[in-house]
Scaffold this motif. Structure first.
Motif, PDB file in Angstrom:
ATOM      1  N   ARG A 230       0.832  -1.210   0.000  1.00 32.97           N
ATOM      2  CA  ARG A 230       0.000   0.000   0.000  1.00 32.97           C
ATOM      3  C   ARG A 230       0.864   1.256   0.000  1.00 32.97           C
ATOM      4  O   ARG A 230       0.547   2.252  -0.673  1.00 32.97           O
ATOM      5  CB  ARG A 230      -0.927  -0.014   1.206  1.00 32.97           C
ATOM      6  CG  ARG A 230      -2.095  -0.991   1.048  1.00 32.97           C
ATOM      7  CD  ARG A 230      -2.893  -1.099   2.320  1.00 32.97           C
ATOM      8  NE  ARG A 230      -4.149  -1.833   2.118  1.00 32.97           N
ATOM      9  CZ  ARG A 230      -4.867  -2.349   3.094  1.00 32.97           C
ATOM     10  NH1 ARG A 230      -4.458  -2.227   4.355  1.00 32.97           N
ATOM     11  NH2 ARG A 230      -5.997  -2.997   2.828  1.00 32.97           N
ATOM     12  N   THR A 231       1.962   1.203   0.748  1.00 36.11           N
ATOM     13  CA  THR A 231       2.880   2.341   0.760  1.00 36.11           C
ATOM     14  C   THR A 231       3.501   2.543  -0.617  1.00 36.11           C
ATOM     15  O   THR A 231       3.659   3.673  -1.089  1.00 36.11           O
ATOM     16  CB  THR A 231       3.985   2.115   1.813  1.00 36.11           C
ATOM     17  OG1 THR A 231       3.374   1.913   3.095  1.00 36.11           O
ATOM     18  CG2 THR A 231       4.924   3.305   1.875  1.00 36.11           C
ATOM     19  N   ALA A 232       3.854   1.436  -1.267  1.00 38.13           N
ATOM     20  CA  ALA A 232       4.430   1.526  -2.614  1.00 38.13           C
ATOM     21  C   ALA A 232       3.436   2.135  -3.592  1.00 38.13           C
ATOM     22  O   ALA A 232       3.800   2.952  -4.440  1.00 38.13           O
ATOM     23  CB  ALA A 232       4.855   0.134  -3.087  1.00 38.13           C
ATOM     24  N   ARG A 233       2.176   1.755  -3.454  1.00 40.19           N
ATOM     25  CA  ARG A 233       1.151   2.313  -4.341  1.00 40.19           C
ATOM     26  C   ARG A 233       0.987   3.810  -4.105  1.00 40.19           C
ATOM     27  O   ARG A 233       0.926   4.598  -5.045  1.00 40.19           O
ATOM     28  CB  ARG A 233      -0.175   1.591  -4.107  1.00 40.19           C
ATOM     29  CG  ARG A 233      -1.296   1.999  -5.042  1.00 40.19           C
ATOM     30  CD  ARG A 233      -2.553   1.222  -4.710  1.00 40.19           C
ATOM     31  NE  ARG A 233      -3.145   1.660  -3.464  1.00 40.19           N
ATOM     32  CZ  ARG A 233      -4.030   0.961  -2.756  1.00 40.19           C
ATOM     33  NH1 ARG A 233      -4.395  -0.250  -3.159  1.00 40.19           N
ATOM     34  NH2 ARG A 233      -4.542   1.427  -1.634  1.00 40.19           N
ATOM     35  N   THR A 234       0.961   4.207  -2.835  1.00 38.53           N
ATOM     36  CA  THR A 234       0.822   5.631  -2.510  1.00 38.53           C
ATOM     37  C   THR A 234       2.012   6.432  -3.028  1.00 38.53           C
ATOM     38  O   THR A 234       1.857   7.551  -3.524  1.00 38.53           O
ATOM     39  CB  THR A 234       0.703   5.818  -0.986  1.00 38.53           C
ATOM     40  OG1 THR A 234      -0.406   5.032  -0.515  1.00 38.53           O
ATOM     41  CG2 THR A 234       0.473   7.267  -0.631  1.00 38.53           C
ATOM     42  N   GLY A 235       3.194   5.816  -2.927  1.00 34.50           N
ATOM     43  CA  GLY A 235       4.408   6.498  -3.393  1.00 34.50           C
ATOM     44  C   GLY A 235       4.707   6.267  -4.856  1.00 34.50           C
ATOM     45  O   GLY A 235       5.781   6.650  -5.334  1.00 34.50           O
ATOM     46  N   GLY A 272      -6.933  -6.911  -0.316  1.00 34.51           N
ATOM     47  CA  GLY A 272      -6.478  -5.637   0.235  1.00 34.51           C
ATOM     48  C   GLY A 272      -5.714  -4.802  -0.777  1.00 34.51           C
ATOM     49  O   GLY A 272      -5.914  -3.588  -0.865  1.00 34.51           O
ATOM     50  N   LEU A 273      -4.837  -5.445  -1.531  1.00 32.84           N
ATOM     51  CA  LEU A 273      -4.075  -4.710  -2.544  1.00 32.84           C
ATOM     52  C   LEU A 273      -4.940  -4.391  -3.759  1.00 32.84           C
ATOM     53  O   LEU A 273      -4.698  -3.398  -4.457  1.00 32.84           O
ATOM     54  CB  LEU A 273      -2.854  -5.532  -2.975  1.00 32.84           C
ATOM     55  CG  LEU A 273      -1.760  -5.733  -1.922  1.00 32.84           C
ATOM     56  CD1 LEU A 273      -0.693  -6.686  -2.451  1.00 32.84           C
ATOM     57  CD2 LEU A 273      -1.130  -4.405  -1.521  1.00 32.84           C
ATOM     58  N   GLY A 274      -5.912  -5.258  -4.023  1.00 26.49           N
ATOM     59  CA  GLY A 274      -6.766  -5.082  -5.194  1.00 26.49           C
ATOM     60  C   GLY A 274      -8.103  -4.453  -4.860  1.00 26.49           C
ATOM     61  O   GLY A 274      -9.123  -4.777  -5.493  1.00 26.49           O
ATOM     62  N   ASP A 275      -8.114  -3.554  -3.873  1.00 26.59           N
ATOM     63  CA  ASP A 275      -9.330  -2.802  -3.578  1.00 26.59           C
ATOM     64  C   ASP A 275      -9.583  -1.810  -4.712  1.00 26.59           C
ATOM     65  O   ASP A 275      -8.789  -1.728  -5.656  1.00 26.59           O
ATOM     66  CB  ASP A 275      -9.205  -2.111  -2.214  1.00 26.59           C
ATOM     67  CG  ASP A 275      -8.026  -1.139  -2.164  1.00 26.59           C
ATOM     68  OD1 ASP A 275      -7.382  -0.934  -3.215  1.00 26.59           O
ATOM     69  OD2 ASP A 275      -7.745  -0.588  -1.089  1.00 26.59           O
ATOM     70  N   PRO A 276     -10.664  -1.052  -4.662  1.00 29.52           N
ATOM     71  CA  PRO A 276     -10.932  -0.115  -5.775  1.00 29.52           C
ATOM     72  C   PRO A 276      -9.763   0.808  -6.112  1.00 29.52           C
ATOM     73  O   PRO A 276      -9.485   1.068  -7.287  1.00 29.52           O
ATOM     74  CB  PRO A 276     -12.150   0.674  -5.274  1.00 29.52           C
ATOM     75  CG  PRO A 276     -12.878  -0.305  -4.395  1.00 29.52           C
ATOM     76  CD  PRO A 276     -11.804  -1.104  -3.723  1.00 29.52           C
ATOM     77  N   SER A 277      -9.051   1.263  -5.086  1.00 27.98           N
ATOM     78  CA  SER A 277      -7.894   2.134  -5.370  1.00 27.98           C
ATOM     79  C   SER A 277      -6.785   1.359  -6.059  1.00 27.98           C
ATOM     80  O   SER A 277      -6.119   1.878  -6.968  1.00 27.98           O
ATOM     81  CB  SER A 277      -7.362   2.725  -4.056  1.00 27.98           C
ATOM     82  OG  SER A 277      -8.337   3.542  -3.451  1.00 27.98           O
ATOM     83  N   GLY A 278      -6.584   0.108  -5.638  1.00 33.33           N
ATOM     84  CA  GLY A 278      -5.556  -0.725  -6.267  1.00 33.33           C
ATOM     85  C   GLY A 278      -5.897  -1.052  -7.706  1.00 33.33           C
ATOM     86  O   GLY A 278      -5.015  -1.037  -8.581  1.00 33.33           O
ATOM     87  N   ILE A 279      -7.170  -1.340  -7.967  1.00 30.16           N
ATOM     88  CA  ILE A 279      -7.597  -1.628  -9.343  1.00 30.16           C
ATOM     89  C   ILE A 279      -7.398  -0.400 -10.224  1.00 30.16           C
ATOM     90  O   ILE A 279      -6.872  -0.493 -11.340  1.00 30.16           O
ATOM     91  CB  ILE A 279      -9.070  -2.078  -9.357  1.00 30.16           C
ATOM     92  CG1 ILE A 279      -9.220  -3.441  -8.666  1.00 30.16           C
ATOM     93  CG2 ILE A 279      -9.596  -2.158 -10.790  1.00 30.16           C
ATOM     94  CD1 ILE A 279     -10.656  -3.872  -8.455  1.00 30.16           C
ATOM     95  N   ALA A 280      -7.804   0.762  -9.713  1.00 33.00           N
ATOM     96  CA  ALA A 280      -7.632   2.003 -10.490  1.00 33.00           C
ATOM     97  C   ALA A 280      -6.156   2.276 -10.761  1.00 33.00           C
ATOM     98  O   ALA A 280      -5.789   2.735 -11.852  1.00 33.00           O
ATOM     99  CB  ALA A 280      -8.260   3.173  -9.739  1.00 33.00           C
ATOM    100  N   TYR A 281      -5.302   1.974  -9.788  1.00 32.50           N
ATOM    101  CA  TYR A 281      -3.860   2.206  -9.947  1.00 32.50           C
ATOM    102  C   TYR A 281      -3.299   1.302 -11.038  1.00 32.50           C
ATOM    103  O   TYR A 281      -2.561   1.754 -11.922  1.00 32.50           O
ATOM    104  CB  TYR A 281      -3.166   1.946  -8.614  1.00 32.50           C
ATOM    105  CG  TYR A 281      -1.667   2.157  -8.649  1.00 32.50           C
ATOM    106  CD1 TYR A 281      -1.131   3.427  -8.825  1.00 32.50           C
ATOM    107  CD2 TYR A 281      -0.792   1.086  -8.489  1.00 32.50           C
ATOM    108  CE1 TYR A 281       0.250   3.628  -8.847  1.00 32.50           C
ATOM    109  CE2 TYR A 281       0.585   1.279  -8.506  1.00 32.50           C
ATOM    110  CZ  TYR A 281       1.097   2.548  -8.681  1.00 32.50           C
ATOM    111  OH  TYR A 281       2.455   2.740  -8.713  1.00 32.50           O
TER     112      TYR A 281
END
Length: 536
Positions: A230-235, A272-281
């Motif tokens: 999650r930190t990697a995705r945010t960064g 957890g990694l593939g939540d809506p934000s993860g899918i959009a990313y």
């Protein structure tokens, strides 16, 4: 000071530069096929194509340089002293995968066969711990009979422990009895400071995850990696995010050798990694122009299944870049049946371009269940949508698909109507012979174009049933003084169609017309006869 010439990269347009680029592409292809091997079931057409492509690339390299030796480090691949794809994330990731399996060098030799490539990739797809339990990469390749694609393993050596010093001998006077000697007072030694704790690394946690032998250990490593991901995705650290996500996806694969309790634990992290934000990313990164991690991104999006479909469809509706739309449609196609409900629902959307693209995807998936929903799309108000729907229905190619096409023989647009005619020929719909013959005979002295009758004639030829021959001979022999040029176009099309069907009656009619002289019809008859002779 001048750099070592051996380490200089050759110019990209030089022969050596091109070879290094081809070698880099060969390694990328090998990595992609390793992913496909883990994703597709045995015998899947896409897997067969991927294996063939990887083998073709490697054999092509060996025609120029053989044997080939590629050195593996933790973060790179090297040919001689030259790094391969130093800035390419896929190459670096592939190097890390090889290094994790203690592979130090890859050796390729002439005579490489598809079985060698497959054996190597099967070894590479094994869980690292299981691979070592089986004796390591070299032994596994030997057991698989791989001889032209070998590896050298990283040797792990331990430094010899220094021997304990021999006890000191006390000086004694010969003949005197030994005197008791008091042990020396121990000198005060300052306690040795503990070694500094190394900061935890991603490799450490990934290794802990792989080596976990119980649920508690796995959960601790998984929780830390979930937070790290999650930190990697945010960064916006895509490479780290993909590595962490991929590790858990592989643990849920049907061919994974992990214990049964691993799968539900891994699925929780994937959610957890593939939540809506993860899918959009993931989808946002997939739509960018840089293709370095495209295969990995598609792999992860497909692993998310139906949860990813709504976001893919909506992004497809909004995306303006053709290359990005193609990647989105390719991903939806790979999702297959999972995507079907959402794709079918999208056919009712008011945006014509979205409906067209969804029809294309449904045709590529090729499931007969889509025909009832595609049927009304064949009558869509937008011509571009109708043409794509014809292609989709043709790809599915079931009897129900043929029925849907027959209903559209009267499409008001000549181009769409000709697409329907061609599709009926491609599918060899014998019950369409009567309607096609009617269209083929539509000709008047005042006609301005004959593209539609010609399309019907060629469709009859493509069907290839002997019962079409009388109709085609009739059209070949038809003569008119009015509108003669267009009539000759129809006759030439009939000659070409007879050459597709063949048979005694067709051959006799073609011979007779060929002897009548020169001109487009005579030339078409001769061409059809040549074709029949070649086929015979």
């Amino acid at each position: 000071m001048e750099r070592d010439p051996a380490r200089r990269h050759p110019a990209p347009d030089s022969p050596d530069g091109r070879f290094l680029k081809d070698l880099e592409e060969g390694m990328i292809s090998l990595n992609k096929t390793a992913r496909d091997l883990a994703f597709y079931p045995p015998g899947h057409p896409s897997l067969a194509q991927s294996l063939e492509r990887a083998c073709h690339n490697l054999i092509g390299l060996l025609t120029h340089h053989a044997p080939l030796t590629i050195t593996v480090t933790r973060e790179s691949l090297q040919y001689g002293k030259l790094p391969l794809g130093k800035e390419n994330l896929v190459v670096r990731q592939f190097a890390a995968e090889l290094h994790t399996r203690r592979i130090q060098r890859i050796l390729l030799d002439k005579g490489l066969e598809p079985a060698d490539v497959r054996g190597f990739l099967e070894m590479l797809s094994m869980d690292p711990k299981h691979l070592m339990q089986e004796g390591g990469p070299v032994r596994v390749l030997q057991a698989k009979g791989v001889s032209r694609l070998q590896v050298a393993e990283l040797e792990v050596r331990f430094q010899d422990q220094p021997q304990a010093a021999a006890p000191a001998v006390l000086d004694q006077v010969v003949g005197d009895p030994p005197e008791a000697v008091a042990p020396p007072e121990p000198a005060e030694v300052a306690p040795e400071p503990p070694p500094p704790e190394e900061p935890p690394t991603l490799e450490n946690f990934l290794n802990r995850l792989e080596d976990a032998g119980d649920v508690a250990t796995y959960r601790r490593a998984a929780a830390r990696l979930l937070e790290w991901g999650r930190t990697a995705r945010t960064g916006d650290d895509l490479e780290t995010f993909v590595r962490i996500f991929s590790a858990f996806v592989f643990h849920t694969h049907p061919q994974s050798v992990k214990p049964a309790w691993v799968r539900p634990e891994a699925e929780q992290v994937i959610a957890g990694l593939g939540d809506p934000s993860g899918i959009a990313y993931l989808i946002g990164k997939l739509c960018q122009k840089d293709p370095a991690l495209d295969d990995d991104l598609i792999f992860l999006v497909v692993a998310l299944g139906d949860a990813a479909v709504p976001s893919l469809v909506e992004r497809l509706a909004e995306e303006e870049t053709l290359s990005a739309r193609r990647k989105l449609m390719g991903t939806l196609t790979r999702l297959g049946p999972v995507a079907l409900p959402r794709l079918i629902a999208g056919l009712k959307d008011s945006r014509w371009y979205l409906v067209r693209n969804l029809a294309l995807v449904l045709g590529n998936i090729g499931l007969p269940e889509a025909i009832p929903s595609l049927r009304p799309v064949l009558a869509h108000p937008d011509l571009r949508v109708r043409r794509e729907a014809v292609k989709a229905v043709t790809r599915i190619g079931t009897p129900a698909a043929a029925d849907a096409l027959l209903e559209r023989l009267g499409d008001p647009d000549p181009g769409a109507r000709q697409s329907v005619l061609a599709a009926l020929g491609t599918l060899k719909v014998t019950r369409a012979i009567g309607p096609l013959a009617e269209v083929a005979r539509q000709f008047s002295a005042f006609a301005k174009e004959v593209e539609t009758p010609k399309a019907a004639i060629l469709a009859l030829g493509a069907i290839g049933d002997p019962q079409v021959v009388p109709v085609l001979v009739e059209l070949l022999c038809r003569r008119t003084w009015l509108n003669r040029r267009l009539n000759e176009e129809v006759r030439a099309a009939a000659a070409a169609a007879l050459g597709m069907v063949g048979g005694e009656q067709a051959t006799a009619a073609l011979l007779a017309e060929a002897k009548r002289g020169e001109g487009p019809v005579s030339s078409a008859c001769q061409g059809a006869l040549d074709r029949l002779m070649g086929a015979g």
